[in-house]
Design a protein around this motif. Structure first.
Motif, PDB file in Angstrom:
ATOM      1  N   ASP A  29       0.827  -1.207   0.000  1.00 63.54           N
ATOM      2  CA  ASP A  29       0.000   0.000   0.000  1.00 63.54           C
ATOM      3  C   ASP A  29       0.863   1.259   0.000  1.00 63.54           C
ATOM      4  O   ASP A  29       0.572   2.227  -0.695  1.00 63.54           O
ATOM      5  N   ARG A  30       1.929   1.241   0.772  1.00 59.18           N
ATOM      6  CA  ARG A  30       2.841   2.390   0.830  1.00 59.18           C
ATOM      7  C   ARG A  30       3.538   2.582  -0.519  1.00 59.18           C
ATOM      8  O   ARG A  30       3.699   3.705  -0.989  1.00 59.18           O
ATOM      9  N   SER A  31       3.925   1.485  -1.146  1.00 60.00           N
ATOM     10  CA  SER A  31       4.583   1.561  -2.446  1.00 60.00           C
ATOM     11  C   SER A  31       3.654   2.172  -3.495  1.00 60.00           C
ATOM     12  O   SER A  31       4.061   3.031  -4.274  1.00 60.00           O
ATOM     13  N   VAL A  32       2.408   1.745  -3.501  1.00 61.03           N
ATOM     14  CA  VAL A  32       1.434   2.282  -4.457  1.00 61.03           C
ATOM     15  C   VAL A  32       1.193   3.764  -4.187  1.00 61.03           C
ATOM     16  O   VAL A  32       1.131   4.579  -5.116  1.00 61.03           O
ATOM     17  N   ALA A  33       1.096   4.141  -2.925  1.00 65.46           N
ATOM     18  CA  ALA A  33       0.874   5.543  -2.575  1.00 65.46           C
ATOM     19  C   ALA A  33       2.046   6.415  -3.037  1.00 65.46           C
ATOM     20  O   ALA A  33       1.847   7.509  -3.581  1.00 65.46           O
ATOM     21  N   LEU A  34       3.261   5.917  -2.837  1.00 64.88           N
ATOM     22  CA  LEU A  34       4.435   6.680  -3.269  1.00 64.88           C
ATOM     23  C   LEU A  34       4.503   6.790  -4.789  1.00 64.88           C
ATOM     24  O   LEU A  34       4.869   7.836  -5.334  1.00 64.88           O
ATOM     25  N   ARG A  35       4.160   5.713  -5.483  1.00 65.08           N
ATOM     26  CA  ARG A  35       4.143   5.763  -6.945  1.00 65.08           C
ATOM     27  C   ARG A  35       3.113   6.780  -7.443  1.00 65.08           C
ATOM     28  O   ARG A  35       3.350   7.493  -8.414  1.00 65.08           O
ATOM     29  N   ARG A  36       1.987   6.872  -6.758  1.00 61.96           N
ATOM     30  CA  ARG A  36       0.974   7.860  -7.146  1.00 61.96           C
ATOM     31  C   ARG A  36       1.461   9.276  -6.887  1.00 61.96           C
ATOM     32  O   ARG A  36       1.172  10.195  -7.667  1.00 61.96           O
ATOM     33  N   GLN A  37       2.198   9.465  -5.796  1.00 59.33           N
ATOM     34  CA  GLN A  37       2.761  10.792  -5.512  1.00 59.33           C
ATOM     35  C   GLN A  37       3.783  11.184  -6.577  1.00 59.33           C
ATOM     36  O   GLN A  37       3.834  12.335  -7.008  1.00 59.33           O
TER      37      GLN A  37
END
Length: 140
Positions: free
Chosen positions: A65-73
């Protein structure tokens, strides 16, 4: 008074400056280095550093979830999922042993037309990899 004002406006209004910085950051990641004015190089450097820090964390974290959030940022800056994945999966691993200082600015002279000071903004790890490759070729 300019007390505590960190941003250089670059003689542009906010949306134009934001677009300029995003484009410069993208070019740095695409080509590894760019030639631009010193003021623009100094303005885009923090943005490139922030993007690389987020990309490194997105690549190394175990939390999906953190990885996906960072990729979206990161995707907010590029608006291109393929390019975002390229930054995270291909460029960021080269910097895994480095905590900061992903870029360098080298002053290269003055532009002929208006005498603006030009600089070379480059990713540090790309330079080190190229130097290693040239050393390997010369040894063979």
């Amino acid at each position: 008074m300019r007390h505590r004002v960190k941003i250089n406006k670059l003689s542009r209004y906010a949306s134009h400056r934001k677009a300029l910085l995003k484009n410069l950051a993208r070019e740095v990641f695409e080509h590894g280095s760019i030639i631009t004015t010193t003021a623009k190089a100094k303005a885009v450097r923090p943005l490139v550093e922030k993007i690389l820090t987020k990309a490194k964390e997105a690549k190394t974290t175990d939390n999906k979830d953190r990885s996906v959030a960072l990729r979206r940022q990161i995707n907010r800056y590029f608006n291109d999922r393929r390019f975002t994945n390229k930054v995270v999966d291909e460029i960021a691993p080269a910097f895994e042993n480095r905590n900061s200082g992903y870029t360098r600015i080298l002053k290269i002279g003055f532009r002929r037309g208006d005498a603006a000071e030009l600089s070379l903004l480059q990713l540090v790890e790309n330079i080190e990899k190229k130097e290693e490759k040239t050393e390997e070729k010369t040894e063979k």
